[in-house]
Motif scaffolding. Structure first.
Motif, PDB file in Angstrom:
ATOM      1  N   ARG A   1      15.178   2.993  -7.891  1.00 55.72           N
ATOM      2  CA  ARG A   1      14.200   2.722  -7.669  1.00 55.72           C
ATOM      3  C   ARG A   1      12.948   2.701  -8.357  1.00 55.72           C
ATOM      4  O   ARG A   1      12.804   2.564  -9.622  1.00 55.72           O
ATOM      5  N   GLY A   2      11.210   2.189  -8.107  1.00 55.89           N
ATOM      6  CA  GLY A   2      10.527   1.107  -8.438  1.00 55.89           C
ATOM      7  C   GLY A   2       9.350   1.445  -7.868  1.00 55.89           C
ATOM      8  O   GLY A   2       9.116   1.677  -6.545  1.00 55.89           O
ATOM      9  N   ARG A   3       8.773   0.175  -8.320  1.00 58.65           N
ATOM     10  CA  ARG A   3       7.369  -0.323  -7.173  1.00 58.65           C
ATOM     11  C   ARG A   3       6.639  -1.121  -7.469  1.00 58.65           C
ATOM     12  O   ARG A   3       7.221  -1.808  -8.676  1.00 58.65           O
ATOM     13  N   VAL A   4       6.173  -2.245  -7.071  1.00 62.01           N
ATOM     14  CA  VAL A   4       5.786  -3.406  -7.307  1.00 62.01           C
ATOM     15  C   VAL A   4       4.254  -3.068  -7.085  1.00 62.01           C
ATOM     16  O   VAL A   4       3.669  -2.589  -6.916  1.00 62.01           O
TER      17      VAL A   4
ATOM     18  N   ARG B   1      -2.720  -2.125  -8.093  1.00 62.60           N
ATOM     19  CA  ARG B   1      -3.280  -2.193  -7.017  1.00 62.60           C
ATOM     20  C   ARG B   1      -1.540  -1.727  -6.516  1.00 62.60           C
ATOM     21  O   ARG B   1      -0.670  -2.979  -6.535  1.00 62.60           O
ATOM     22  N   PRO B   2      -0.396  -2.007  -5.607  1.00 62.92           N
ATOM     23  CA  PRO B   2       0.678  -1.622  -5.236  1.00 62.92           C
ATOM     24  C   PRO B   2       0.614  -2.851  -4.260  1.00 62.92           C
ATOM     25  O   PRO B   2      -0.685  -3.071  -3.285  1.00 62.92           O
ATOM     26  N   VAL B   3       1.453  -3.375  -4.379  1.00 64.08           N
ATOM     27  CA  VAL B   3       1.889  -4.753  -3.706  1.00 64.08           C
ATOM     28  C   VAL B   3       2.792  -4.236  -2.349  1.00 64.08           C
ATOM     29  O   VAL B   3       4.376  -4.517  -2.635  1.00 64.08           O
TER      30      VAL B   3
ATOM     31  N   ARG C   1      12.455  -3.904   1.347  1.00 66.19           N
ATOM     32  CA  ARG C   1      10.815  -4.932   1.439  1.00 66.19           C
ATOM     33  C   ARG C   1       9.951  -3.508   0.572  1.00 66.19           C
ATOM     34  O   ARG C   1      10.632  -2.331   1.395  1.00 66.19           O
ATOM     35  N   THR C   2       8.942  -3.913   0.143  1.00 69.90           N
ATOM     36  CA  THR C   2       8.046  -1.948  -0.701  1.00 69.90           C
ATOM     37  C   THR C   2       7.269  -1.913   0.508  1.00 69.90           C
ATOM     38  O   THR C   2       7.298  -2.596   1.744  1.00 69.90           O
ATOM     39  N   ASP C   3       6.969  -0.252   0.887  1.00 64.21           N
ATOM     40  CA  ASP C   3       6.035  -0.117   1.468  1.00 64.21           C
ATOM     41  C   ASP C   3       5.231  -0.188   0.688  1.00 64.21           C
ATOM     42  O   ASP C   3       4.500  -0.649   0.441  1.00 64.21           O
TER      43      ASP C   3
END
Length: 314
Positions: free
Chosen positions: A36-39, A46-48, A70-72
């Motif tokens: 799990r992660g976040r870009v 800010r989120p991408v 893909r990121t949400d």
């Protein structure tokens, strides 16, 4: 009257421990191989969203496992690697530049954060935060192992301009058989004797590790240009070599792997600084000349990575 409540409490505690263990075991099984992660944007935070993410699972002796997602809208992603692997690497490409997080052990279940940046072709004011060289002697050659850490102070990733590369590392004059261990994708050596890198230079530090050799001819004068402003330059010489330079101060001599290694250093060098290194102690060549590569490779790793920081802490 007192024993029954006490026994009941102990039974409840035991049951709670068992239930917790079962829950944790089930959770671990359900999340084995889950990444799990976040870009986020490295400058704004800010989120991408909508960015393709590649997760690669690796383990010695086993084939790698790759999952693409893909990121949400919140910049988050979650994938399951099947079969699970011991470590994983996460990559995302933003404005033509690939950013990497990891390798990271699969035993760490916490979400990771991958930061991406705007790309630019305008050259920032790069500088070298640290450069360290280890000189060894090997049957008529100086073997040079280097760590060079370039620093990009801007909030953008520099991708180069006009096909001229992104940054240059001046090598000792006469360098041959140059090998890049990590941290660079070179286009070659320019006429000035600098290794030309093509990798984008992200904000912050990036380390490159190099190995090459220079012909040893008895007492030698080696020449090294800085090329960029250099905050810290360290030169380590393993006996029997002795290195002197007007710009280098002796810091310490220690015995490592049974050999004396002398550390000399310079700080805050200008971009046009030139070091003239006088190297003495080169033994005459002989068929039975001792080869130091295997032992001093380990010594070099210790010296490059640990010694200066240990000394500064002390």
């Amino acid at each position: 009257m007192v024993a029954e409540p006490l026994a009941a409490r102990r039974s409840w505690r035991t049951a709670a421990v068992v239930v917790a263990a079962v829950v944790l075991w089930a959770w671990a099984g359900a999340h084995a191989g889950t990444v799990r992660g976040r870009v986020v944007h490295g400058q704004t935070g800010r989120p991408v969203g909508g960015l393709e993410v590649r997760v690669l699972g690796m383990e010695a002796g086993k084939p790698s496992v790759e999952v693409v997602t893909r990121t949400d809208s919140r910049g988050t992603f979650q994938v399951r690697l099947e079969p699970a692997r011991r470590t994983h690497v996460v990559q995302a490409t933003y404005q033509g530049v690939t950013y990497t997080a990891g390798p990271r052990p699969a035993s760490d279940p916490s979400p990771l954060t991958l930061r991406v940046f705007e790309a630019t072709r305008q050259a920032p004011a790069l500088w070298v935060s640290r450069r360290a060289l280890l000189l060894e002697q090997d049957d008529g050659w100086f073997v040079v192992r280097e760590v060079v850490v370039v620093h990009n102070p801007s909030p953008r990733t520099y991708v180069g301009s006009g096909g001229e590369g992104t940054w240059r590392v001046p090598l000792l004059v006469g360098a041959e058989a140059v090998q890049v261990v990590r941290g660079m994708v070179p286009a070659g050596v320019d006429p000035d004797g600098s290794l030309v890198d093509t990798l984008p230079v992200q904000p912050g530090d990036r380390a490159a590790v190099l190995v090459y050799r220079v012909r040893a001819r008895g007492p030698s004068l080696l020449q090294l240009r800085t090329g960029l402003p250099t905050a810290s330059l360290d030169v380590f010489a393993a006996e029997p070599l002795q290195v002197r330079s007007e710009l280098l101060e002796v810091r310490q001599t220690r015995r490592l792997a049974g050999r004396a290694v002398t550390w000399r250093a310079a700080r805050d060098l200008a971009a046009d600084a030139v070091l003239i290194l006088t190297v003495e102690g080169v033994p005459a060549r002989s068929p039975g000349a001792e080869r130091l590569a295997s032992v001093l490779l380990a010594v070099g790793a210790v010296v490059f990575v640990a010694w200066p920081w240990w000394a500064r802490r002390g």
